[in-house]
Each structure stands twice: as structure tokens, then as C-alpha cells.
Scaffold this motif. Structure first.
Motif, PDB file in Angstrom:
ATOM      1  N   ASP A  64      11.186 -46.681  34.206  1.00  0.00           N
ATOM      2  CA  ASP A  64      10.140 -47.178  35.108  1.00  0.00           C
ATOM      3  C   ASP A  64      10.587 -47.192  36.566  1.00  0.00           C
ATOM      4  OD1 ASP A  64       8.420 -47.504  33.012  1.00  0.00           O
ATOM      5  OD2 ASP A  64       8.768 -49.675  32.793  1.00  0.00           O
ATOM      6  N   ASP A  65      11.882 -47.024  36.807  1.00  0.00           N
ATOM      7  CA  ASP A  65      12.383 -47.011  38.188  1.00  0.00           C
ATOM      8  C   ASP A  65      12.293 -45.630  38.822  1.00  0.00           C
ATOM      9  OD1 ASP A  65      12.931 -49.696  38.314  1.00  0.00           O
ATOM     10  OD2 ASP A  65      15.024 -49.481  37.683  1.00  0.00           O
ATOM     11  N   ILE A  66      11.929 -44.630  38.046  1.00  0.00           N
ATOM     12  CA  ILE A  66      11.747 -43.288  38.601  1.00  0.00           C
ATOM     13  C   ILE A  66      10.362 -43.203  39.221  1.00  0.00           C
ATOM     14  CG2 ILE A  66      11.541 -40.841  38.044  1.00  0.00           C
ATOM     15  CD1 ILE A  66      13.672 -41.237  35.927  1.00  0.00           C
ATOM     16  N   LEU A  67      10.309 -42.901  40.510  1.00  0.00           N
ATOM     17  CA  LEU A  67       9.049 -42.897  41.249  1.00  0.00           C
ATOM     18  C   LEU A  67       8.482 -41.493  41.452  1.00  0.00           C
ATOM     19  CD1 LEU A  67      10.051 -45.521  43.967  1.00  0.00           C
ATOM     20  CD2 LEU A  67       8.731 -45.922  41.883  1.00  0.00           C
ATOM     21  N   SER A  68       9.323 -40.517  41.763  1.00  0.00           N
ATOM     22  CA  SER A  68       8.861 -39.148  42.008  1.00  0.00           C
ATOM     23  C   SER A  68      10.066 -38.217  41.976  1.00  0.00           C
ATOM     24  CB  SER A  68       8.142 -39.043  43.364  1.00  0.00           C
ATOM     25  OG  SER A  68       9.006 -39.420  44.421  1.00  0.00           O
ATOM     26  N   ARG A 120      13.544 -46.432  42.333  1.00  0.00           N
ATOM     27  CA  ARG A 120      13.241 -47.720  42.937  1.00  0.00           C
ATOM     28  C   ARG A 120      14.526 -48.388  43.425  1.00  0.00           C
ATOM     29  NH1 ARG A 120       8.512 -49.808  41.677  1.00  0.00           N
ATOM     30  NH2 ARG A 120       8.544 -48.689  39.690  1.00  0.00           N
ATOM     31  N   GLY A 121      14.523 -48.808  44.698  1.00  0.00           N
ATOM     32  CA  GLY A 121      15.646 -49.545  45.257  1.00  0.00           C
ATOM     33  C   GLY A 121      15.269 -50.987  45.515  1.00  0.00           C
ATOM     34  N   VAL A 122      16.179 -51.739  46.109  1.00  0.00           N
ATOM     35  CA  VAL A 122      15.921 -53.155  46.380  1.00  0.00           C
ATOM     36  C   VAL A 122      14.788 -53.315  47.389  1.00  0.00           C
ATOM     37  CG1 VAL A 122      16.926 -55.277  47.277  1.00  0.00           C
ATOM     38  CG2 VAL A 122      18.305 -53.758  45.856  1.00  0.00           C
ATOM     39  N   ASP A 123      14.853 -52.570  48.496  1.00  0.00           N
ATOM     40  CA  ASP A 123      13.843 -52.697  49.544  1.00  0.00           C
ATOM     41  C   ASP A 123      13.005 -51.438  49.723  1.00  0.00           C
ATOM     42  OD1 ASP A 123      14.669 -55.342  50.315  1.00  0.00           O
ATOM     43  OD2 ASP A 123      16.410 -54.416  51.288  1.00  0.00           O
ATOM     44  N   SER A 124      13.537 -50.289  49.314  1.00  0.00           N
ATOM     45  CA  SER A 124      12.849 -49.022  49.527  1.00  0.00           C
ATOM     46  C   SER A 124      13.361 -48.002  48.515  1.00  0.00           C
ATOM     47  CB  SER A 124      13.083 -48.518  50.959  1.00  0.00           C
ATOM     48  OG  SER A 124      14.467 -48.314  51.183  1.00  0.00           O
ATOM     49  N   PRO A 125      12.640 -46.887  48.342  1.00  0.00           N
ATOM     50  CA  PRO A 125      13.113 -45.871  47.394  1.00  0.00           C
ATOM     51  C   PRO A 125      14.466 -45.295  47.798  1.00  0.00           C
ATOM     52  CG  PRO A 125      10.817 -45.500  47.996  1.00  0.00           C
ATOM     53  CD  PRO A 125      11.332 -46.553  48.925  1.00  0.00           C
ATOM     54  N   VAL A 126      15.238 -44.923  46.814  1.00  0.00           N
ATOM     55  CA  VAL A 126      16.538 -44.294  47.020  1.00  0.00           C
ATOM     56  C   VAL A 126      16.472 -42.887  46.431  1.00  0.00           C
ATOM     57  CG1 VAL A 126      19.000 -44.379  46.503  1.00  0.00           C
ATOM     58  CG2 VAL A 126      17.734 -46.508  46.897  1.00  0.00           C
ATOM     59  N   LEU A 127      16.895 -41.903  47.217  1.00  0.00           N
ATOM     60  CA  LEU A 127      16.878 -40.517  46.758  1.00  0.00           C
ATOM     61  C   LEU A 127      18.217 -40.169  46.129  1.00  0.00           C
ATOM     62  CD1 LEU A 127      14.976 -39.010  49.796  1.00  0.00           C
ATOM     63  CD2 LEU A 127      14.157 -39.056  47.445  1.00  0.00           C
ATOM     64  N   ARG A 128      18.172 -39.661  44.903  1.00  0.00           N
ATOM     65  CA  ARG A 128      19.369 -39.321  44.154  1.00  0.00           C
ATOM     66  C   ARG A 128      19.322 -37.853  43.749  1.00  0.00           C
ATOM     67  NH1 ARG A 128      20.961 -43.606  40.747  1.00  0.00           N
ATOM     68  NH2 ARG A 128      22.450 -42.113  39.851  1.00  0.00           N
ATOM     69  N   LEU A 129      20.445 -37.169  43.880  1.00  0.00           N
ATOM     70  CA  LEU A 129      20.531 -35.802  43.379  1.00  0.00           C
ATOM     71  C   LEU A 129      20.757 -35.829  41.875  1.00  0.00           C
ATOM     72  CD1 LEU A 129      22.644 -33.851  46.030  1.00  0.00           C
ATOM     73  CD2 LEU A 129      20.178 -34.184  45.899  1.00  0.00           C
ATOM     74  N   VAL A 130      20.167 -34.847  41.184  1.00  0.00           N
ATOM     75  CA  VAL A 130      20.342 -34.746  39.741  1.00  0.00           C
ATOM     76  C   VAL A 130      20.529 -33.282  39.379  1.00  0.00           C
ATOM     77  CG1 VAL A 130      17.871 -34.561  39.219  1.00  0.00           C
ATOM     78  CG2 VAL A 130      19.441 -35.473  37.500  1.00  0.00           C
ATOM     79  N   ARG A 131      21.344 -33.067  38.341  1.00  0.00           N
ATOM     80  CA  ARG A 131      21.588 -31.691  37.901  1.00  0.00           C
ATOM     81  C   ARG A 131      21.848 -31.674  36.397  1.00  0.00           C
ATOM     82  NH1 ARG A 131      26.236 -27.530  40.185  1.00  0.00           N
ATOM     83  NH2 ARG A 131      25.694 -25.762  38.837  1.00  0.00           N
ATOM     84  N   PHE A 132      21.087 -30.858  35.698  1.00  0.00           N
ATOM     85  CA  PHE A 132      21.370 -30.553  34.307  1.00  0.00           C
ATOM     86  C   PHE A 132      22.040 -29.184  34.297  1.00  0.00           C
ATOM     87  CE2 PHE A 132      17.927 -33.567  34.236  1.00  0.00           C
ATOM     88  CZ  PHE A 132      18.198 -34.390  33.154  1.00  0.00           C
TER      89      PHE A 132
END
Length: 434
Positions: A209-213, A136-148
């Protein structure tokens, strides 16, 4: 076999490239970082382009596809585009949207099979998790890279005592019931439901709760390695087809003030048919080429002249001959590891190669001083395909399908030749300097 220091250095850089790219989105990030380091300017599809002669640019679509190009010194309508195409995705296991499964004292993650992996090779491996998450971003979703990057998941095998015929019948998994990956021990009810979301949130430093997909894939965390008596082979995941992306990128970066307009197009979704907005079957490459032409002052007629003078090299990996399984190969087309780039031919156009395009690639190999080989599939076996026929049909441009030979294609850990990678870079560099 003698392996030169230069060949080893190129192969080592390939392994570093792959190990930095555990998902298609990470692969594009890795490519973009190297392009920026070489002075390439990022473009956006939703903004107007103003290109300069000799300029170096790249554009990303959907996070997992990237096209980079250098505007050549010759008139585009007279010289055309010189394009190397490859793909950023690899077969494997992708997490489902509601992945967490709690029961029998364990937490597991449900997966879908992406493409055509050799499922058995994912068993008993140290699996990590990588991809992108929408937060969740301020105005729209933000895509973030993640790596374990550490071992997080596992697909434990069933002991031979419960599967006595595994060595006779092969290791098989039911895709629905036997592929969920073990994540950890189950706790108490409600705490389990948010366990995976909390894990992602902690890694990204956001609220659960800020994780959307998300789009996430499991991958083998073992780093790439050299092997063989003379260290003449490499092993890693995703050689198909990040090795081709790396070779094309190296060739593009090495071309100094090229005459032709050189293009590298690396697409997502090849392993599932390429029919997507970011795949080779979408409009990405046609959109970019048309905008390049328009920005360089070409009208529609001149653009079509440019396409008619263009050439596509579809670079994907090739099946090397495996002496333990001689009956799997066409007898007259046994491709050797470390024997040079492979020209792939199929009469039914599963590969885009024709006599004319094969001849052009042979001349590139001769110019670079590298050996080359020919491959045809057994007539009684189904043949895989590539982006080559798709891009050639979409653009109406002559195309050849080539690749470096490898073993264990679509395994969690594949193998290829150290010399072959340098050979492919040499051939593609000759194409970009022609």
C-alpha cells in the motif's frame, strides 16, 4: 584486425557502464557515482551555488538527466563553454500505470511503446524490469530505484505454424493487443490483482500500500559481449545512446585542469522529442550555464559573450553501412564500423552540423590522431534527429552532430565497433583539452 588492449579495456568499461544502467534513472545514478568517485561535488537546483575556479560539479534534474562541469582556468567570457551533449533514454517498452492483466490462465503486464524500438527484437528475449518507484514517505513521496536483473518477463513469439508468412512479411505486433508481457501463471481472482504490486513491494522492502506510482521499462538481461573473429565488435542494449554518454564522461574525467569550462549534459526524453522539463528542449542546460556564469561573477553581457565563444558537440550514434542492405544508404556516404567518429550532416537541419562546426570537429580528430567519417541520409528516406538542433537553437551556440557507427539502431540488442569507442573518447578528449 588488431585490437589494442587499451581499446578492449575501454569497450569493456562501456559494457559494464551499460549493464549497470538498465533505465535512464539508473544511467544517471551510474554517471553520478563515477563523478563522485572523481571528486565532483553534487549541487541542487533548489539551493544557491557557490562555485570555485577549477571546481568540479554536477546537478541532476528529474532523476534521469544530469549535467556535469569543470570550471576552466581561463576567463569564461573569453573562452566560453565546451559542451558535449547526449541522451540517457533508449526506445523500448514502458509499463502502464495499471499494468497487470489476468486472464486465460496467465498474468501479463500491459506496456506502452516508448520511442521507436524495433519491436520484433524484444520477442523471445530474457526481459528484466527496471526504473523508479514512488513510495510513501513520512512527509512526501520518496523515489526509489528498482531493478529485476533476472529474467522476469517474456514476449513469446507466435509459432510459424500459425504465422506461415512471417519470413516473407516480417514479424509484426499489434501495439495494443500483442505486446503485453507474460509475468506468470494466474491464481485466484483477488490474489492476482495485487500480484505485481506485491512483487515490487518485496523488492523494495516496503508495504504494497506504500507504493504510489512507478516508471518502469523492460530491458534485455543478457550482458554485453564482444564478438567477431578478432573480438572487434561489441553487442549490448542501449548502445544508442549510453555509448555517447560513456564517451563524454570519460573525456570529461580525463581532462586535467582544462582551460575552457567543460560541460557534459545528458538528457532524458530524446527518443520522444525532448520536449519536457528534463529533455534537451527544456530549460535545464540554459539554467545551469546561466547559474555557472553568475556564480563565477559574469554579468548578463559577459554571459552572452561566453555563449558566443562556446561550442556544442551533440554526440549520438550513427548508422553504419550494412552490406546486406546496400539500397538503404546514400552511396557516397557508407560509414564503416571501426572507421572512426562520424560527422552527421543534413541540409534540413535534422542534424546541427555546418561547415564551420564540422571543420572544428575534424581538427579535434586530427589532434587526437583518430580517423573520421561523414554521413548523409538517403534523400528519399526520412532522417532522424538529435538533441543537437534543439540545444543549438535554445542557446544560440555553434554545434556539430557526431556519433560512433553502429548496426541495428533501436534493436533490443545493438552492435558497434571496439575501436570506434576509443576513437570517440579521443576526439572528445581533444575538444575538452583545446
Amino acid at each position: 584486425m588488431e585490437i589494442s588492449a587499451q581499446s578492449s579495456a575501454l569497450a569493456q568499461d562501456l559494457l559494464a557502464f551499460i549493464d549497470a544502467s538498465p533505465s535512464p534513472w539508473h544511467a544517471v545514478q551510474t554517471v553520478a557515482e563515477r563523478l563522485r568517485g572523481a571528486g565532483f561535488v553534487p549541487l541542487r537546483e533548489d539551493e544557491r551555488w557557490q562555485l570555485a575556479a577549477g571546481g568540479r560539479y554536477y546537478v541532476v534534474r528529474g532523476g534521469a538527466s544530469i549535467i556535469a562541469f569543470v570550471a576552466g582556468s581561463a576567463a569564461l567570457s573569453a573562452s566560453g563553454f565546451r559542451l558535449v551533449g547526449a541522451h540517457t533514454d533508449s526506445p523500448g517498452l514502458r509499463l502502464k500505470p495499471r499494468a497487470l492483466q489476468a486472464g486465460d490462465g496467465l498474468l501479463r503486464l500491459g506496456v506502452e511503446v516508448y520511442g521507436g524500438p524495433i519491436l520484433a527484437t524484444f520477442a523471445d528475449r530474457d526481459l528484466g524490469l527496471a526504473g523508479r518507484v514512488a513510495v510513501r514517505g513520512v512527509d512526501s513521496p520518496v523515489l526509489r530505484l528498482v531493478r529485476f536483473g533476472e529474467p522476469l518477463l517474456r514476449l513469446p513469439n507466435l509459432a510459424i505454424h500459425m504465422n506461415r508468412e512471417v519470413n516473407e512479411n516480417g514479424l509484426k505486433f499489434n501495439k495494443q493487443t500483442e505486446l503485453p508481457l507474460v509475468l506468470g501463471l494466474a491464481g485466484a481472482g483477488k490474489a492476482d490483482e495485487g500480484c505485481f504490486r506485491a512483487l515490487l513491494a518485496a523488492r523494495l522492502a516496503v508495504a504494497p500500500d506504500d507504493i504510489l506510482s512507478w516508471e518502469l521499462n523492460a530491458y534485455d538481461t543478457q550482458p554485453g559481449a564482444f564478438w567477431g573473429a578478432s573480438k572487434e565488435f561489441v553487442a549490448d542494449g542501449q548502445l544508442d545512446n549510453l555509448a555517447s554518454c560513456h564517451a563524454g564522461l570519460c573525456a570529461l574525467l580525463a581532462a586535467d585542469s582544462p582551460r575552457t569550462t567543460n560541460v557534459c549534459a545528458f538528457f532524458d526524453h530524446e527518443e520522444v522529442g525532448s520536449e519536457s522539463a528534463t529533455g534537451a528542449g527544456g530549460s535545464f542546460v540554459a539554467d545551469v550555464l546561466r547559474r555557472v556564469a553568475a556564480s563565477l561573477g559574469l554579468d548578463d553581457e559577459s554571459y552572452r559573450c561566453a555563449l558566443a565563444r562556446s561550442f556544442v558537440i551533440s554526440a549520438d550514434m550513427a548508422h553504419a553501412y550494412h552490406p546486406n542492405f546496400p539500397n538503404a544508404y546514400e552511396p557516397a556516404h557508407r560509414v564503416a564500423v571501426n572507421g572512426g567518429p562520424v560527422i552527421k550532416i543534413n541540409a534540413n537541419q535534422r542534424y546541427s552540423t555546418g561547415a564551420d562546426s564540422a571543420a572544428r570537429f575534424i581538427l579535434f580528430c586530427e589532434k587526437a590522431g583518430v580517423p573520421y567519417q561523414h554521413y548523409a541520409h538517403r534523400t528519399d528516406l526520412g532522417c532522424g534527429s538529435t538533441i543537437g538542433p534543439i540545444v543549438a537553437a535554445g542557446l544560440g551556440v555553434a554545434s556539430v552532430d557526431v556519433g560512433s557507427p553502429m548496426w541495428a539502431m533501436h534493436s533490443a540488442r545493438e552492435s558497434a565497433g571496439v575501436l570506434d569507442h576509443g576513437y570517440m573518447i579521443g576526439a572528445l578528449s581533444a575538444a575538452f583539452s583545446d
